[in-house]
Design a protein around this motif. Structure first.
Motif, short mmCIF file in Angstrom:
data_model
loop_
_atom_site.label_atom_id
_atom_site.label_comp_id
_atom_site.label_asym_id
_atom_site.label_seq_id
_atom_site.Cartn_x
_atom_site.Cartn_y
_atom_site.Cartn_z
N ASP A 193 0.87 -1.30 0.08
CA ASP A 193 -0.02 -0.08 0.05
C ASP A 193 0.86 1.11 0.15
N LEU A 194 2.01 1.08 0.76
CA LEU A 194 2.91 2.44 0.77
C LEU A 194 3.48 2.86 -0.45
N MET A 195 3.83 1.66 -1.25
CA MET A 195 4.46 1.76 -2.53
C MET A 195 3.36 2.30 -3.57
N ASP A 196 1.99 1.84 -3.35
CA ASP A 196 1.15 2.32 -4.31
C ASP A 196 0.71 3.62 -4.30
N SER A 197 0.75 3.99 -3.05
CA SER A 197 0.63 5.50 -2.61
C SER A 197 1.57 6.26 -3.00
N LEU A 198 2.98 5.95 -2.94
CA LEU A 198 3.97 6.80 -3.39
C LEU A 198 3.91 6.83 -5.08
N ALA A 199 3.48 5.78 -5.72
CA ALA A 199 3.49 5.56 -7.30
C ALA A 199 2.72 6.66 -7.64
N ARG A 200 1.24 6.50 -6.92
CA ARG A 200 0.37 7.59 -7.38
C ARG A 200 0.86 9.31 -7.23
N LYS A 201 1.50 9.27 -6.12
CA LYS A 201 2.00 10.75 -6.00
C LYS A 201 2.86 11.22 -7.20
#
Length: 517
Positions: A193-201
């Motif tokens: 989830d942390l990586m997904d959130s970072l990628a979206r940003k």
């Protein structure tokens, strides 16, 4: 030339056209002497204290950003850029330290710092109080999001350098008493989830370069050493997740920095990239580095264990929770649950809710949904007001158990934000689901996630499920019942056939209207 120097964790200094800005400097142990900057940045402390700063920016009150011992040593002539939070707690704490020159900025509000230089504040618009800062430095755009999550629809575009969290900063799941196989599954899910959130940003900001920051911390107290395991916790090194980032964001360069490294900001038209910092011993020999660091800072981490605290009493515990409930009656309306508290050899069971009465352990008819195993030193700090439950939980010194294994937003919000009712009142409004709606894929649903206030214009909708892009809670698209993440429902209904009515929010395209220019 514009230069951005990384102080470690979420700390930076920025110099541009004679202007000097200090951001989130953190040097002293945080959260009941549990968290320490990693790698060690203590050698930078003297020059930060002695430096002349035109502006100071502190993103929020968490102690790995709001380092009170460091701030108390800075010149009070410095102007502070202060996010305008509902509670006003950050502004009050800065004022108490003597920082009276404050520029208070609301969400997306811009302030000129000097010729050709502006700062734009970005807030987490949910009940949480966190902020990020966009600096336009003569055309070079540096976005420092630290561990803040503004609404995705409000992220700026055309960012040259993005600094944002990739590692966890929460007690879940590693402070819970899960069996090893369950812990491994939950840890992997949080890291994904942390990586997904970072990628979206990264994608939404168009970031040309990413600088890993805002973690991980390290834990020098031997009692907490298990949380230094970078493979089995939510606190990885960047190198542990770099390959995943390369897959998710192949067009974004990464500049890896150690405390003290400087990034020279280059115009977007300049094709040169900043080379990564050579790996230090903290990466090549982490066990040996940590052992030496622990010995160097022995006095600091041992401070938690000095002196014998007065044993907590039942009257103190009950009075504490009585006060929390009185301050947060709207949050607890229609709510009732049990909380078990264990400290040393003592145990209390507390009934929470609008009609709850606190009674002794053996008499309480309400089974506890959550059990908190709290060292007496930690409970004493909370009862004496030297730490809140948020700081105590973040210290990783509390063990947690819950049955059923379902996140209780009301209880955790009471503990985390109950001393600042402005935040819990906002949470109540979010959960009501009133106000704006968004129309997606034949559905009309509330615009803001009832858990953390994310803009559900970016929700993933597939196979009859609505999924929040921030923490990945999931709801039935038919009934709005929460099927994963927690227990709060989502207000959702099927759209009638025909054109969309006026006043609704359309499905945004990849290039979102309304984002900062």
């Amino acid at each position: 030339m514009t230069s951005i120097r990384h102080l470690g964790h979420a700390g930076f200094t920025v110099e541009h056209a004679g202007l000097r800005l200090l951001i989130d400097p953190w040097f002293h142990p945080a959260f009941l002497d549990a968290w320490f900057p990693y790698p060690d940045n203590a050698d930078l402390l003297p020059e930060v204290v002695a430096g002349r700063w035109d502006y100071l920016y502190v993103s929020h009150t968490h102690e790995d950003h709001f380092d009170e011992r460091l701030l108390a040593r800075l010149s009070r002539d410095t102007t502070v850029l202060v996010p305008r939070f509902r509670s006003g707690a950050l502004a009050r704490r800065l004022t108490a330290l003597g920082f009276t020159r404050q520029v208070r900025l609301g969400h997306r509000q811009t302030h000129p710092l000097g010729p050709g230089t502006t700062a734009t504040m970005l807030l987490d618009t949910s009940h949480k109080e966190d902020s990020g800062l966009l600096l336009d430095l003569g055309g070079f755009r540096f976005l420092d999001l630290n561990d803040c999550s503004p609404p995705l629809s409000d992220l700026p575009a055309g960012v040259d350098l993005l600094a944002a969290q990739y590692s966890g900063a929460m007690w879940y799941p590693n402070a819970y008493d899960y069996p090893p196989e369950v812990m491994a599954e939950k840890t992997a899910a949080v890291r994904a989830d942390l990586m997904d959130s970072l990628a979206r940003k990264v994608h939404l900001t168009g970031a040309r370069t990413y600088l890993p920051s805002a973690g991980p911390a390290c834990f020098l107290d031997p009692e907490l050493d298990r949380f230094n395991d970078r493979q089995r916790t939510i606190f990885p090194h960047w190198e542990d997740v770099a390959a995943d980032f390369a897959v998710a964001c192949p067009g974004t360069a990464v500049v890896r920095t150690a405390p003290g490294d400087t990034v020279h900001a280059l115009p977007r038209s300049d094709g040169r990239e900043v080379p990564p910092a050579p790996p230090g011993r903290w990466l090549t020999d982490p066990a040996g580095y940590l052992a030496d660091y622990r010995e160097r800072r022995r006095d600091a981490w041992q401070a938690f264990h000095r002196d014998e605290p007065a044993p907590p009493t039942a009257d103190e515990v009950h009075a504490h929770f009585d006060r929390l409930q009185r301050l947060n009656r709207p949050l607890l309306a229609g709510y009732r649950t049990g909380l078990a508290l264990e400290a040393g050899g003592a145990a209390w069971r507390t009934a929470l809710g609008d009609l709850a009465a606190q009674v002794e352990l053996e008499d309480d008819p309400v089974d506890p949904a959550y059990t908190l195993r709290v060292p007496p030193r930690v409970l004493r700090a909370v009862l004496d007001g030297r730490a809140g439950w948020e700081e105590a939980l973040l210290s990783m010194r509390i063990g947690l158990h819950r049955d059923p294994d379902v996140f209780d937003l009301t209880l955790l919000s009471l503990l985390r934000y109950g001393h600042q009712p402005a935040q819990t009142r906002r949470l109540v409004r979010e959960r009501a689901g009133t106000g704006e709606t968004v129309e997606r894929d034949g559905l009309r649903l509330q615009r803001w996630c009832p858990h953390a206030g994310e803009d559900l214009a970016h929700a993933l909708i597939a196979d009859g499920v609505v999924e929040c892009p921030r923490h990945h809670w999931r709801w039935s698209a038919e009934t709005g019942a929460c099927v994963s993440g927690g227990s709060l429902p989502l207000r959702v209904e099927a759209l009638p056939a025909g054109p969309a009515p006026a006043g609704s929010v359309p499905n945004p395209s990849t290039e979102l209207e309304g984002r900062l220019p």
